[in-house]
Scaffold this motif. Structure first.
Motif, short mmCIF file in Angstrom:
data_model
loop_
_atom_site.label_atom_id
_atom_site.label_comp_id
_atom_site.label_asym_id
_atom_site.label_seq_id
_atom_site.Cartn_x
_atom_site.Cartn_y
_atom_site.Cartn_z
N ARG A 279 2.77 6.73 -2.98
CA ARG A 279 3.68 6.83 -3.13
C ARG A 279 3.70 7.39 -4.68
O ARG A 279 3.94 8.60 -5.43
N THR A 280 2.78 6.13 -5.90
CA THR A 280 2.10 6.88 -6.98
C THR A 280 1.37 7.19 -7.55
O THR A 280 1.91 8.59 -8.38
N LYS B 159 -4.33 -3.09 16.06
CA LYS B 159 -4.16 -1.72 16.46
C LYS B 159 -2.47 -0.85 15.90
O LYS B 159 -2.07 -0.20 15.68
N ASP B 160 -1.81 -2.80 16.58
CA ASP B 160 -0.87 -2.50 15.89
C ASP B 160 -0.18 -2.47 13.94
O ASP B 160 0.69 -1.87 13.96
N GLU B 161 -1.05 -2.67 13.24
CA GLU B 161 -0.81 -2.48 11.97
C GLU B 161 -1.21 -0.73 11.51
O GLU B 161 -0.46 -0.35 10.78
N ILE B 162 -2.19 -0.65 12.37
CA ILE B 162 -2.27 1.02 12.19
C ILE B 162 -1.50 1.67 12.78
O ILE B 162 -0.97 2.95 12.06
N LEU B 163 -0.99 1.60 13.49
CA LEU B 163 0.41 2.64 14.70
C LEU B 163 1.26 2.47 13.87
O LEU B 163 1.97 3.19 12.94
N ALA B 164 1.94 0.94 13.00
CA ALA B 164 2.65 0.85 11.80
C ALA B 164 2.59 1.21 11.19
O ALA B 164 3.53 2.48 10.36
N LEU B 165 1.22 1.50 10.26
CA LEU B 165 0.74 2.56 9.10
C LEU B 165 1.14 3.90 9.83
O LEU B 165 1.55 4.86 8.03
N ILE B 166 1.01 4.43 9.92
CA ILE B 166 0.95 5.65 10.33
C ILE B 166 2.24 5.86 10.91
O ILE B 166 3.08 7.44 10.35
N VAL C 206 0.92 -1.39 0.00
CA VAL C 206 -0.04 0.25 0.27
C VAL C 206 0.95 1.34 0.13
O VAL C 206 0.64 2.33 -0.85
N ILE C 207 2.14 0.91 0.91
CA ILE C 207 2.48 2.38 0.65
C ILE C 207 3.52 2.82 -0.64
O ILE C 207 3.54 3.70 -1.51
N SER D 282 7.72 8.34 8.32
CA SER D 282 8.93 8.54 7.81
C SER D 282 9.45 8.41 6.60
O SER D 282 10.23 9.07 6.21
N GLU D 283 8.12 7.93 5.62
CA GLU D 283 8.34 8.46 4.08
C GLU D 283 7.74 9.63 3.30
O GLU D 283 7.93 10.06 2.47
N GLN D 284 7.40 10.29 4.78
CA GLN D 284 6.58 11.62 4.60
C GLN D 284 5.71 11.69 3.50
O GLN D 284 6.36 12.18 2.27
N LEU D 285 4.87 11.02 3.74
CA LEU D 285 4.34 10.56 2.13
C LEU D 285 3.00 11.38 2.65
O LEU D 285 2.08 11.91 3.51
#
Length: 323
Positions: A46-47, A74-81, A41-42, A86-89
């Motif tokens: 980005r695209t 919850k942990d998946e959403i925290l990782a997504l945030i 998804v990242i 970090s990727e400055q999306l």
């Protein structure tokens, strides 16, 4: 309405949903879902960002009944945030409270939401609470109000088919809101049943929040509504920084790019994960015209569109029985 009810009933079929998680991407779900995992998804986001299009990302899942599953979400959403930061999306989060334990215990759900909103706030990321069906409506609003006492990076969705929607949009006029038509099965005592009535209310809600609200996400692919909004904001001198057109991942890419080139803010709703089937069916229920947009991507292009959806449901059901 019979067709709409048909799709909603399919969205609530647990057996078919389970089969969809196992076989969906083989059947073409990748055309409407931006990936099965965080890394995929990242890359999709980005695209879109490179085309000048923002994103709201939804880790698919809902109606969770086990605490361990809610904590995993919850942990998946925290990782997504963390990945967005970090990727400055150019992206924010959309989530469903029922995925985070609303049907288990409201305090448990609130603690999960608080952790997500707090971390997102630290990262400068907005969090949107997707609105669900009517039994979960007021609980979600109550949790949102409580969180807004401490955070200003959280908002929600107003559903135009609900009779109470005008009162809700007035109550949350100081919030960033997404205005949608609505995609759950509700009784006539609670919701408008006629599509014209829903469309009229949809436009009235949009106009109210554009003129009284903080920021408005207008969720539609309807050219007539989009053109009406263009005319309305010009007439009332509403700056483009106060609203965005929000469209779905995989749909009307030409329109997304066209609106962005015209200088409008465009945000794409980007779902990802294996639990895609309920989202898919409610997409069709909300606006049956979406059949033509969806089935030509997910099912055989030569198949009649309505039969394609039913055939897909039948195939998934058969696969479940074999297991």
């Amino acid at each position: 309405m019979a067709l709409r009810d048909f799709f909603i009933s399919l969205s609530e079929n647990e057996a078919i949903s389970t089969a969809a998680q196992n076989y969906g991407f083989k059947l073409g779900a990748q055309h409407i879902v931006a990936g099965a995992n965080l890394q995929e998804v990242i890359e999709s986001v980005r695209t879109l960002n490179e085309q000048g299009i923002a994103c709201t990302i939804d880790n698919l899942g809902e109606f969770v009944t086990e605490e361990a599953t809610a904590i995993q979400a919850k942990d998946e959403i925290l990782a997504l945030i963390e990945a967005i930061h970090s990727e400055q999306l150019n992206a924010h989060i959309s989530l469903k409270p029922s995925q985070l334990g609303l049907d288990i215990d409201i305090d448990f759900c609130y603690d999960n939401l608080h952790e997500i909103v707090e971390h997102a706030n630290e990262c400068g990321i907005f969090v949107n609470f997707d609105m669900e069906d009517s039994p979960r409506l007021q609980m979600t609003f109550d949790m949102l109000k409580e969180l807004q006492k401490s955070f200003n990076n959280v908002g929600t969705v107003i559903q135009a088919y609900l009779h109470r929607a005008k009162g809700d949009i007035e109550n949350f006029k100081d919030s960033r809101l997404r205005v949608v038509k609505g995609a759950y099965k509700e009784s006539e005592e609670i919701a408008y049943q006629d599509q014209l009535e829903i469309d009229i209310n949809f436009l009235e809600l949009i106009e109210y929040h554009l003129t009284h609200g903080l920021f408005t996400s207008i969720a539609t692919h309807d050219h007539n509504i989009i053109n009406h909004v263009k005319y309305f904001v010009e007439q009332y001198n509403i700056p483009k920084e106060k609203f965005e057109f929000q469209l779905l991942y995989g749909f009307r890419k030409d329109l997304q790019v066209e609106l962005a080139r015209e200088g409008y803010q465009v945000c794409v709703y980007v779902p990802y994960g294996e639990d895609w089937y309920g989202y898919f069916m409610r997409l069709l229920a909300e606006r049956p015209q979406n059949i033509n947009l969806v089935t030509k991507r997910v099912f055989n292009k030569k198949t009649n569109t309505v039969l394609a959806v039913a055939a897909g449901a039948f195939v998934l059901g058969r696969l479940t029985k074999r297991k």
